[in-house]
Design a protein around this motif. Structure first.
Motif, short mmCIF file in Angstrom:
data_model
loop_
_atom_site.label_atom_id
_atom_site.label_comp_id
_atom_site.label_asym_id
_atom_site.label_seq_id
_atom_site.Cartn_x
_atom_site.Cartn_y
_atom_site.Cartn_z
N TRP A 1 31.86 65.14 29.97
CA TRP A 1 30.59 65.85 29.99
C TRP A 1 30.14 66.00 28.54
CZ3 TRP A 1 34.27 66.10 33.56
CH2 TRP A 1 33.88 66.11 34.93
N ALA A 2 29.28 65.09 28.11
CA ALA A 2 28.83 65.10 26.73
C ALA A 2 28.02 66.36 26.45
CB ALA A 2 28.00 63.85 26.44
N ALA A 3 28.11 66.83 25.20
CA ALA A 3 27.37 68.02 24.78
C ALA A 3 26.79 67.78 23.40
CB ALA A 3 28.29 69.24 24.77
N ALA A 4 25.65 68.36 23.14
CA ALA A 4 25.00 68.20 21.85
C ALA A 4 24.23 69.47 21.50
CB ALA A 4 24.04 67.01 21.87
N ARG B 1 25.20 66.40 29.31
CA ARG B 1 25.03 65.36 30.32
C ARG B 1 26.39 64.89 30.81
NH1 ARG B 1 20.99 61.42 30.89
NH2 ARG B 1 19.62 63.08 30.11
N ARG B 2 26.51 64.71 32.12
CA ARG B 2 27.73 64.11 32.68
C ARG B 2 27.69 62.60 32.42
NH1 ARG B 2 30.66 64.53 38.54
NH2 ARG B 2 31.64 62.47 38.48
N LEU B 3 28.80 62.07 31.89
CA LEU B 3 28.91 60.64 31.64
C LEU B 3 30.17 60.11 32.31
CD1 LEU B 3 28.03 60.36 27.82
CD2 LEU B 3 26.51 60.00 29.78
N ASP B 4 29.98 59.35 33.39
CA ASP B 4 31.11 58.64 33.96
C ASP B 4 31.43 57.44 33.08
OD1 ASP B 4 31.37 60.38 36.16
OD2 ASP B 4 29.77 59.32 37.23
N ARG B 5 32.55 56.80 33.35
CA ARG B 5 32.96 55.68 32.51
C ARG B 5 31.85 54.62 32.46
NH1 ARG B 5 38.65 52.26 33.05
NH2 ARG B 5 38.46 51.19 31.04
N ASP C 1 34.04 73.83 26.42
CA ASP C 1 33.08 74.61 27.22
C ASP C 1 32.08 75.34 26.33
OD1 ASP C 1 32.62 75.67 30.11
OD2 ASP C 1 32.58 77.47 28.85
N CYS C 2 30.82 75.38 26.77
CA CYS C 2 29.76 76.02 25.96
C CYS C 2 29.07 77.11 26.76
CB CYS C 2 28.75 74.98 25.47
SG CYS C 2 27.93 74.05 26.79
N GLY C 3 29.81 78.14 27.08
CA GLY C 3 29.21 79.27 27.78
C GLY C 3 29.08 79.08 29.27
N GLY C 4 29.82 78.10 29.82
CA GLY C 4 29.82 77.92 31.26
C GLY C 4 28.57 77.28 31.82
N VAL C 5 27.88 76.46 31.01
CA VAL C 5 26.67 75.80 31.49
C VAL C 5 26.74 74.30 31.16
CG1 VAL C 5 25.20 77.82 31.33
CG2 VAL C 5 25.43 76.33 29.33
N LEU C 6 26.07 73.49 31.99
CA LEU C 6 26.02 72.05 31.76
C LEU C 6 25.17 71.74 30.53
CD1 LEU C 6 26.48 69.09 32.66
CD2 LEU C 6 24.46 69.33 34.12
N GLU C 7 23.99 72.40 30.44
CA GLU C 7 23.07 72.18 29.33
C GLU C 7 23.41 73.15 28.19
OE1 GLU C 7 20.68 69.99 28.86
OE2 GLU C 7 20.59 69.05 30.84
#
Length: 269
Positions: free
Chosen positions: A65-68, A74-78, A115-121
């Protein structure tokens, strides 16, 4: 007499200085004032018209799960990628990967690492351990400053490289999770000693500090990466402003023997 004028190359430029210079600096400093004003104006014009593209790719045999920050998540599968367009002049920015995440339909949940505060975005930074790609765009001399940092520990091998421009890429692809010292081991990753011990020796809080046996563990395996907070001379790299980049999780040649406990099927984009 006006105060001594100093511009820190790592601090965003205050363009309000331009009229100040012309009003407060005497005629015998006119050349310096004009030169500095031109420099500031050039940076203002340049940074308002150029953005950098970051392509974030997952080559791991598991979901990341990429984070910026800035950017979100964003979820990134292989084999999947995510493209970010980052405004020129952006500073104190970072990209990282999260592992073993579980998010519900509203984008709330939890990740084992990063983990960034329990959120995807993501709106803020991730929780250690997490391998970081850090950057500041169009800074002093219109140069980008980039690095891979292990100051927050390590969770995923990473490559951070330019796709345009004439500058070198950097990477950290060692088996740090598999070889992590017992005192630094964490579920899904390897902590930096500051996270574990929280002492000035490792955290360099308001003191000058040097390498330790723990930081040398990281540095030997990933010589391009920050291994402790003041590891600047061998860990900060530059590229011309306007360069585009890629960040690759698990680039070719990196080990894949990491603890993976994939959760259920409630993960969402």
């Amino acid at each position: 007499m006006p105060p001594f004028l100093y511009i820190n190359p790592f601090t965003p430029i205050d363009y309000a200085l331009v009229p100040y210079i012309s009003q407060h600096y005497p005629p015998n400093m006119g050349y310096l004032a004009a030169l500095l004003a031109s420099f500031l104006l050039f940076n203002l014009i340049f940074t308002s018209t150029n953005a950098a593209t970051f392509v974030i790719s997952n080559q791991c045999p598991y979901t990341v799960w990429a984070a910026a920050s800035p950017g979100g998540g964003r979820r990134l599968d292989r084999g999947q990628s995510w493209t970010l367009n980052v405004p020129a002049g952006t500073a104190m920015a970072r990209i990282w990967g999260r592992t073993n995440c579980n998010f519900d339909g509203s984008g709330r949940g939890k990740c084992q690492t990063g983990d960034c505060g329990g959120v995807l975005e993501c709106k803020g930074w991730g929780v250690p351990p997490n391998t970081l790609a850090e950057y500041a765009l169009n800074q002093f001399g219109n140069m980008d400053f980039i690095d891979i940092s292990l100051v927050d520990g390590f969770n995923i091998p990473m490559d951070f490289s330019p796709t345009t421009g004439r500058c070198r890429g950097i990477k950290c692809t060692a088996d740090i999770n598999g070889q992590c010292p017992a005192q630094l081991r964490a579920p899904g990753g390897c902590n930096n000693p500051c996270t574990v011990f929280k002492t000035p020796e490792y955290c360099c809080n308001n003191i000058k500090c040097g390498p330790t046996n723990f930081s040398k563990f990281f540095k030997v395996r990933c010589p391009d990466a920050y291994s402790y907070p003041q590891d600047d001379p061998s860990s900060t790299f530059t590229c011309p402003g306007g360069t585009n980049y890629r960040v690759v999780f698990c680039p070719v040649g990196s080990p894949h023997n990491f603890p993976l406990e994939m959760y259920g099927s409630q993960d969402v984009e």
